[in-house]
Design a protein around this motif. Structure first.
Motif, PDB file in Angstrom:
ATOM      1  N   PRO A  91      16.191  20.523  42.199  1.00 41.00           N
ATOM      2  CA  PRO A  91      16.892  19.721  43.201  1.00 41.00           C
ATOM      3  C   PRO A  91      17.990  20.510  43.903  1.00 41.00           C
ATOM      4  CG  PRO A  91      16.725  18.543  41.107  1.00 41.00           C
ATOM      5  CD  PRO A  91      16.336  19.972  40.843  1.00 41.00           C
ATOM      6  N   LEU A  92      18.207  20.208  45.170  1.00 40.12           N
ATOM      7  CA  LEU A  92      19.356  20.697  45.934  1.00 40.12           C
ATOM      8  C   LEU A  92      20.315  19.534  46.103  1.00 40.12           C
ATOM      9  CD1 LEU A  92      16.917  22.658  46.947  1.00 40.12           C
ATOM     10  CD2 LEU A  92      18.550  23.260  48.723  1.00 40.12           C
ATOM     11  N   GLU A 150      14.618  19.492  47.530  1.00 39.84           N
ATOM     12  CA  GLU A 150      14.191  20.305  46.397  1.00 39.84           C
ATOM     13  C   GLU A 150      13.608  21.625  46.869  1.00 39.84           C
ATOM     14  OE1 GLU A 150       9.684  19.010  45.288  1.00 39.84           O
ATOM     15  OE2 GLU A 150      11.243  17.643  44.609  1.00 39.84           O
ATOM     16  N   MET A 151      13.658  22.597  45.987  1.00 46.69           N
ATOM     17  CA  MET A 151      13.117  23.923  46.278  1.00 46.69           C
ATOM     18  C   MET A 151      11.598  23.900  46.372  1.00 46.69           C
ATOM     19  SD  MET A 151      15.242  26.401  46.794  1.00 46.69           S
ATOM     20  CE  MET A 151      13.976  27.687  46.622  1.00 46.69           C
ATOM     21  N   MET A 152      11.094  24.780  47.252  1.00 45.00           N
ATOM     22  CA  MET A 152       9.656  25.033  47.329  1.00 45.00           C
ATOM     23  C   MET A 152       9.442  26.501  46.948  1.00 45.00           C
ATOM     24  SD  MET A 152       8.760  22.724  50.690  1.00 45.00           S
ATOM     25  CE  MET A 152       7.048  22.387  50.286  1.00 45.00           C
ATOM     26  N   LEU A 201      12.019  28.503  50.749  1.00 39.41           N
ATOM     27  CA  LEU A 201      11.902  27.292  51.543  1.00 39.41           C
ATOM     28  C   LEU A 201      12.273  26.101  50.678  1.00 39.41           C
ATOM     29  CD1 LEU A 201       8.462  28.063  53.226  1.00 39.41           C
ATOM     30  CD2 LEU A 201      10.703  28.197  54.330  1.00 39.41           C
ATOM     31  N   ALA A 202      12.822  25.088  51.305  1.00 38.79           N
ATOM     32  CA  ALA A 202      13.157  23.858  50.608  1.00 38.79           C
ATOM     33  C   ALA A 202      12.833  22.685  51.507  1.00 38.79           C
ATOM     34  CB  ALA A 202      14.635  23.835  50.223  1.00 38.79           C
ATOM     35  N   ALA A 219      21.857  24.519  43.941  1.00 37.31           N
ATOM     36  CA  ALA A 219      20.550  24.399  43.294  1.00 37.31           C
ATOM     37  C   ALA A 219      20.577  25.212  42.011  1.00 37.31           C
ATOM     38  CB  ALA A 219      19.435  24.883  44.208  1.00 37.31           C
ATOM     39  N   GLY A 220      20.247  24.593  40.910  1.00 37.54           N
ATOM     40  CA  GLY A 220      20.281  25.304  39.632  1.00 37.54           C
ATOM     41  C   GLY A 220      21.663  25.793  39.273  1.00 37.54           C
ATOM     42  N   GLY A 221      22.686  25.090  39.725  1.00 35.54           N
ATOM     43  CA  GLY A 221      24.057  25.453  39.405  1.00 35.54           C
ATOM     44  C   GLY A 221      24.654  26.550  40.256  1.00 35.54           C
ATOM     45  N   ALA A 222      23.925  27.023  41.258  1.00 36.98           N
ATOM     46  CA  ALA A 222      24.409  28.118  42.096  1.00 36.98           C
ATOM     47  C   ALA A 222      24.368  27.714  43.564  1.00 36.98           C
ATOM     48  CB  ALA A 222      23.567  29.371  41.872  1.00 36.98           C
TER      49      ALA A 222
END
Length: 265
Positions: free
Chosen positions: A211-212, A221-223, A231-232, A247-250
């Motif tokens: 998730p973003l 969300e990320m692609m 891409l997202a 995303a992912g804490g970063a």
């Protein structure tokens, strides 16, 4: 910025041939197959009855019918699905492992302009290609432009209008019925497609499905990604004018594609 001529070993070719080839494809895909003529290819998709993308691919005309340019990993399943729709249609459906997909920034004999975006150059289908394997450079360039490939789109998860299909000339709203057509048309005319695929970048991008968020709000969300570019799929109404998310804490930078997005009615 451009890309070097390259074979695309991650792509495969399926041939649809026979007197009913055009009619057969016309009832299945999102685009008007009659546009794949006179040296022109089309971008299109096969949808579920609920209107979600199963496979996205290019279609190029031949004297016998059409060539489908799709991810190699999807080719066996795509060919099998097409055969299920064949019924009594006078068509043959066969994978063509003898043909290699070649992408090039410049036109050559027998090549087709990439129908998605002019910056993506040309595609050719060759038995003995002379180009080297520069596929990583090609895909990095494609991602920078904000152009999704079928390998970026999880099957049976996203609607074509959410995946920039209208912007990339992958859907025709004037053609007749096809599988998933009713919901696609409804999303267009009611302007309910709020998501779009945007290019993103970060030193270490997380995997697809991550998730973003902006604050406590999930915006997408990320692609797919390659290196530090990816891409997202993002809700534009939640993104607003923001250019950064988490995303992912970063932190992840959110860009815009190199073509205008179509929003509203």
């Amino acid at each position: 910025m451009s890309f070097p001529a390259t074979v695309l070993p991650d792509r495969a070719v399926i041939e649809i041939a026979g007197p009913d080839a055009a009619k057969f494809l016309q009832g299945l895909i999102t685009n008007d197959v009659t546009k794949a003529a006179n040296g022109r290819a089309i971008f299109t998709a096969l949808l579920t009855p609920q209107g979600k993308i199963i496979f996205a691919f290019l279609v190029a005309p031949t004297s016998e019918g059409y060539l489908i340019d799709c991810p190699k990993a999807h080719a066996p399943d795509l060919a099998a699905r097409l055969k299920k729709y064949k019924l009594r249609a006078k068509v043959t459906i066969a994978e063509r492992p003898d043909l290699t997909v070649v992408a090039s920034p410049s036109e050559s004999s027998g090549a087709f302009a990439d129908p998605r975006l002019s910056q993506l150059g040309f595609r050719a289908y060759e038995a003995n290609p002379t180009a080297n394997d520069n596929a990583a450079a090609y895909h990095a360039y494609r991602i920078t432009l904000g152009v999704p490939d079928s390998s970026d789109i999880a099957p049976e998860t996203h609607f074509p209008l959410d995946c920039n299909f209208e912007e990339l000339h992958g859907v025709d709203f004037e053609k007749g019925c096809y599988v998933g057509q009713e919901l696609t048309a409804r999303m267009k005319h009611r302007a309910t497609a709020r998501r779009r695929i945007l290019p993103v970048s970060a030193p270490n991008l997380p995997p697809p499905g991550t998730p973003l968020t902006i604050g406590n709000a999930e915006i997408g969300e990320m692609m797919g990604s390659l290196g530090g570019r990816g891409l997202a799929i993002i809700r534009l109404d939640r993104l607003g004018d923001a250019t950064e998310a988490t995303a992912g804490g970063a932190p992840v930078h959110i860009g815009r594609p190199h073509y205008p997005l179509i929003t509203g009615t």
